[in-house]
Design an enzyme around this catalytic site. Structure first.
Site, PDB file in Angstrom:
ATOM      1  N   PHE A 186      -3.191 -11.702 -43.408  1.00  7.88           N
ATOM      2  CA  PHE A 186      -2.727 -12.635 -44.582  1.00  7.88           C
ATOM      3  C   PHE A 186      -1.585 -11.440 -45.655  1.00  7.88           C
ATOM      4  O   PHE A 186      -0.806 -11.912 -45.824  1.00  7.88           O
ATOM      5  CB  PHE A 186      -3.918 -12.680 -45.403  1.00  7.88           C
ATOM      6  CG  PHE A 186      -3.667 -13.194 -46.749  1.00  7.88           C
ATOM      7  CD1 PHE A 186      -3.251 -14.622 -47.116  1.00  7.88           C
ATOM      8  CD2 PHE A 186      -3.442 -12.367 -47.769  1.00  7.88           C
ATOM      9  CE1 PHE A 186      -2.851 -14.989 -48.210  1.00  7.88           C
ATOM     10  CE2 PHE A 186      -2.977 -12.845 -49.145  1.00  7.88           C
ATOM     11  CZ  PHE A 186      -2.696 -14.284 -49.375  1.00  7.88           C
ATOM     12  N   LYS A 213     -17.094 -19.897 -44.199  1.00 10.33           N
ATOM     13  CA  LYS A 213     -18.129 -19.582 -43.840  1.00 10.33           C
ATOM     14  C   LYS A 213     -19.058 -19.337 -45.183  1.00 10.33           C
ATOM     15  O   LYS A 213     -20.232 -18.804 -44.826  1.00 10.33           O
ATOM     16  CB  LYS A 213     -17.990 -18.363 -42.816  1.00 10.33           C
ATOM     17  CG  LYS A 213     -17.425 -18.708 -41.556  1.00 10.33           C
ATOM     18  CD  LYS A 213     -17.100 -17.647 -40.391  1.00 10.33           C
ATOM     19  CE  LYS A 213     -16.568 -18.247 -39.380  1.00 10.33           C
ATOM     20  NZ  LYS A 213     -15.406 -18.910 -39.217  1.00 10.33           N
ATOM     21  N   ARG A 225     -22.735 -19.012 -30.325  1.00 10.12           N
ATOM     22  CA  ARG A 225     -23.126 -17.495 -30.560  1.00 10.12           C
ATOM     23  C   ARG A 225     -24.085 -17.359 -31.789  1.00 10.12           C
ATOM     24  O   ARG A 225     -23.781 -18.337 -32.620  1.00 10.12           O
ATOM     25  CB  ARG A 225     -21.782 -16.798 -30.595  1.00 10.12           C
ATOM     26  CG  ARG A 225     -21.185 -16.564 -29.473  1.00 10.12           C
ATOM     27  CD  ARG A 225     -20.029 -15.992 -29.588  1.00 10.12           C
ATOM     28  NE  ARG A 225     -18.886 -16.265 -30.735  1.00 10.12           N
ATOM     29  CZ  ARG A 225     -18.062 -15.850 -31.127  1.00 10.12           C
ATOM     30  NH1 ARG A 225     -17.446 -14.852 -30.591  1.00 10.12           N
ATOM     31  NH2 ARG A 225     -17.255 -16.281 -32.104  1.00 10.12           N
TER      32      ARG A 225
HETATM   33  N1  NAP Z   1      -8.538 -14.990 -40.581  1.00 13.24           N
HETATM   34  C1  NAP Z   1      -9.041 -15.988 -41.015  1.00 13.24           C
HETATM   35  O1  NAP Z   1      -9.201 -16.927 -40.130  1.00 13.24           O
HETATM   36  C2  NAP Z   1      -9.472 -16.200 -42.435  1.00 13.24           C
HETATM   37  C3  NAP Z   1      -9.910 -17.409 -42.769  1.00 13.24           C
HETATM   38  C4  NAP Z   1     -10.392 -17.554 -44.103  1.00 13.24           C
HETATM   39  C5  NAP Z   1     -10.529 -16.407 -44.903  1.00 13.24           C
HETATM   40  N2  NAP Z   1     -10.168 -15.464 -44.582  1.00 13.24           N
HETATM   41  C6  NAP Z   1     -10.219 -14.154 -45.323  1.00 13.24           C
HETATM   42  O2  NAP Z   1      -8.736 -13.659 -45.612  1.00 13.24           O
HETATM   43  C7  NAP Z   1      -8.668 -12.515 -46.072  1.00 13.24           C
HETATM   44  C8  NAP Z   1      -7.818 -11.616 -45.067  1.00 13.24           C
HETATM   45  O3  NAP Z   1      -8.065 -11.814 -43.669  1.00 13.24           O
HETATM   46  P1  NAP Z   1      -7.011 -11.213 -42.618  1.00 13.24           P
HETATM   47  O4  NAP Z   1      -7.157 -12.256 -41.503  1.00 13.24           O
HETATM   48  O5  NAP Z   1      -5.703 -10.968 -43.122  1.00 13.24           O
HETATM   49  O6  NAP Z   1      -7.747  -9.855 -42.126  1.00 13.24           O
HETATM   50  P2  NAP Z   1      -7.196  -8.865 -41.427  1.00 13.24           P
HETATM   51  O7  NAP Z   1      -6.144  -9.087 -40.612  1.00 13.24           O
HETATM   52  O8  NAP Z   1      -8.603  -8.267 -40.769  1.00 13.24           O
HETATM   53  O9  NAP Z   1      -6.949  -7.736 -42.595  1.00 13.24           O
HETATM   54  C9  NAP Z   1      -7.765  -7.080 -43.437  1.00 13.24           C
HETATM   55  C10 NAP Z   1      -7.052  -6.054 -44.383  1.00 13.24           C
HETATM   56  O10 NAP Z   1      -8.202  -5.504 -45.032  1.00 13.24           O
HETATM   57  C11 NAP Z   1      -8.065  -4.354 -45.183  1.00 13.24           C
HETATM   58  N3  NAP Z   1      -9.581  -3.428 -45.366  1.00 13.24           N
HETATM   59  C12 NAP Z   1     -10.461  -3.723 -44.615  1.00 13.24           C
HETATM   60  N4  NAP Z   1     -11.468  -3.050 -45.123  1.00 13.24           N
HETATM   61  C13 NAP Z   1     -10.972  -2.419 -46.312  1.00 13.24           C
HETATM   62  C14 NAP Z   1     -11.721  -1.437 -47.210  1.00 13.24           C
HETATM   63  N5  NAP Z   1     -12.884  -0.950 -47.331  1.00 13.24           N
HETATM   64  N6  NAP Z   1     -10.669  -1.104 -48.451  1.00 13.24           N
HETATM   65  C15 NAP Z   1      -9.449  -1.315 -48.303  1.00 13.24           C
HETATM   66  N7  NAP Z   1      -8.944  -2.078 -47.301  1.00 13.24           N
HETATM   67  C16 NAP Z   1      -9.526  -2.733 -46.617  1.00 13.24           C
HETATM   68  C17 NAP Z   1      -7.417  -3.656 -43.752  1.00 13.24           C
HETATM   69  O11 NAP Z   1      -6.755  -2.747 -43.605  1.00 13.24           O
HETATM   70  P3  NAP Z   1      -7.610  -1.103 -43.208  1.00 13.24           P
HETATM   71  O12 NAP Z   1      -8.417  -1.502 -42.156  1.00 13.24           O
HETATM   72  O13 NAP Z   1      -6.084  -0.295 -43.070  1.00 13.24           O
HETATM   73  O14 NAP Z   1      -7.916  -0.759 -44.603  1.00 13.24           O
HETATM   74  C18 NAP Z   1      -6.516  -4.957 -43.599  1.00 13.24           C
HETATM   75  O15 NAP Z   1      -5.239  -4.675 -44.287  1.00 13.24           O
HETATM   76  C19 NAP Z   1     -10.239 -11.845 -45.886  1.00 13.24           C
HETATM   77  O16 NAP Z   1     -10.649 -11.580 -47.102  1.00 13.24           O
HETATM   78  C20 NAP Z   1     -11.110 -13.015 -45.013  1.00 13.24           C
HETATM   79  O17 NAP Z   1     -12.207 -12.865 -45.287  1.00 13.24           O
HETATM   80  C21 NAP Z   1      -9.458 -15.204 -43.104  1.00 13.24           C
END
Ligand code: NAP
Length: 342
Positions: free
Chosen positions: A30, A144, A269
């Site tokens: 994102f 979720k 799962r």
């Molecule tokens: N993907 C989906 O299907 C989906 C659907 C609905 C909602 N969402 C929500 O959308 C948001 C973004 O999802 P995404 O798909 O972009 O996830 P992602 O690709 O896994 O990215 C997660 C990001 O958060 C950072 N992060 C994780 N733990 C952290 C911490 N403790 N402190 C600072 N940064 C941290 C990670 O970087 P580092 O590990 O380098 O810190 C990475 O930049 C999330 O809140 C997720 O719950 C996602």
């Protein structure tokens, strides 16, 4: 009306004009799409990418050349670390909170790790935003979080509550908090579409499906970014914004991606639902419907209901992936997949 048609770029450009914006999780799926979109609009004064892993920052620095995008800044930090967030939020006007631990099985196995990032991280974001006089915080949540059956969902529900209630702490202060909630992002890191793609590339002899009845809501990364930005323009404090998006059965998704490959049922799962819900019957009592979205209003209103737009949904309303009236066709899904980050 489709989700994309309701995105008014000029409103967003005005909302962001001259603002200093920070995105936690700015190196994630994102985050990167958000950064690209906002930088291309060209009206922010600063756009700060906040996350932990320095390699992801380094890779992003190469992708987002600071000669072309002088507004971009990089800040290494962990949302569990309040002191670091306090520093990062200095002079920031708008925070988009996307950082999260998001894998259901990993959260089940490491529950306190998930809580530290998703719940205590949310509280830290609230505190740092209040202390620094940030004007708006928009947090990302997920379907979720509704009637959760796994810790990831429960942690995101708790985070939503932390953000909604943060408007009470703000009182007469200027900081306003809200959240967006949506379904599966086609092509985000670790999700099913890239997983099926890699199996197809490895000449797998079947695609695994957990249950033939399973349905999900689907949204592209760009639609998610646009939805966060358009919700930011509307947010007055305490709302949860939910986009109207299409559903598809997992069997249809697999068939569309690999029409000739057999599907093997491997069983649901732990922590998985057959269908996802974005608004449940209890939330329906404070939910209004607009052309392109639902908005759950806070129980305690921080603004006059007279200012409220939209039509209340009927008693007992439920917005779920199996009873959705909008279903993805094969060409639409292929169009969404073609927009995936490669
Ligand atoms: N993907 C989906 O299907 C989906 C659907 C609905 C909602 N969402 C929500 O959308 C948001 C973004 O999802 P995404 O798909 O972009 O996830 P992602 O690709 O896994 O990215 C997660 C990001 O958060 C950072 N992060 C994780 N733990 C952290 C911490 N403790 N402190 C600072 N940064 C941290 C990670 O970087 P580092 O590990 O380098 O810190 C990475 O930049 C999330 O809140 C997720 O719950 C996602």
């Amino acid at each position: 009306m489709t989700l994309l048609n309701t995105f008014r770029q000029d409103d967003i450009k005005d909302r962001l004009a001259g603002k200093s914006v920070l995105v936690t999780g700015g190196t994630g799926s994102f985050g990167k799409q958000f950064v690209r979109t906002v930088l291309e609009m060209g009206t922010v004064s600063r756009l700060i990418v906040f996350s932990r892993d320095e390699q992801k920052h380094f890779d992003m620095m190469r992708d987002f050349n600071d000669q072309k995008y002088p507004a971009i800044r990089y800040f290494l930090g962990d949302v569990r670390d309040l002191e670091r967030l306090q520093m990062a939020f200095r002079g920031v006007d708008i925070v988009i909170h996307a950082a999260a631990q998001k894998h259901v099985p990993l959260a089940e196995y490491n529950p306190t790790e998930c809580l530290r990032t998703n719940v205590w991280g949310a509280e830290n974001v609230v505190r740092a935003a209040l202390d620094n006089g940030v004007e708006a915080v928009m947090a990302l949540s997920t379907d979720k979080a509704v009637s959760p059956v796994n810790l990831y969902g429960a942690s995101k529900l708790a985070a939503e509550k932390v953000f909604v209630a943060a408007n009470n702490l703000s009182g007469q202060g200027k900081t306003r908090f809200g959240a967006v909630r949506y379904g599966n992002v086609v092509g985000s890191k670790g999700s099913v579409v890239p997983f099926f793609r890699s199996l197809i590339a490895q000449n797998a002899d079947h695609l695994p499906i957990t249950d033939a009845r399973m349905t999900r809501f689907w949204i592209t990364l760009q639609q998610g970014v646009n939805f966060v930005l358009s919700s930011l323009c509307r947010m007055r404090g305490g709302e949860i914004f939910i986009p109207k998006i299409p559903s598809m059965k997992m069997t249809e998704l697999a068939r569309t991606m690999a029409p000739d490959l057999p599907q093997k049922m491997v069983g649901i799962r732990p922590g998985e639902k057959l269908h996802e819900v974005m608004v449940n019957e209890e939330e329906a009592r404070t939910t209004v419907e607009l052309a392109d979205r639902y908005v759950i209003h806070p129980m305690l209103s921080y603004w006059s209901e007279a200012e409220s737009e939209g039509t209340p949904v009927p008693e007992g309303f439920r917005y779920a992936s199996d009873t959705n009236d909008w279903w993805l066709s094969e060409p639409e899904l292929l169009g969404m997949i073609s927009q995936m980050e490669l």
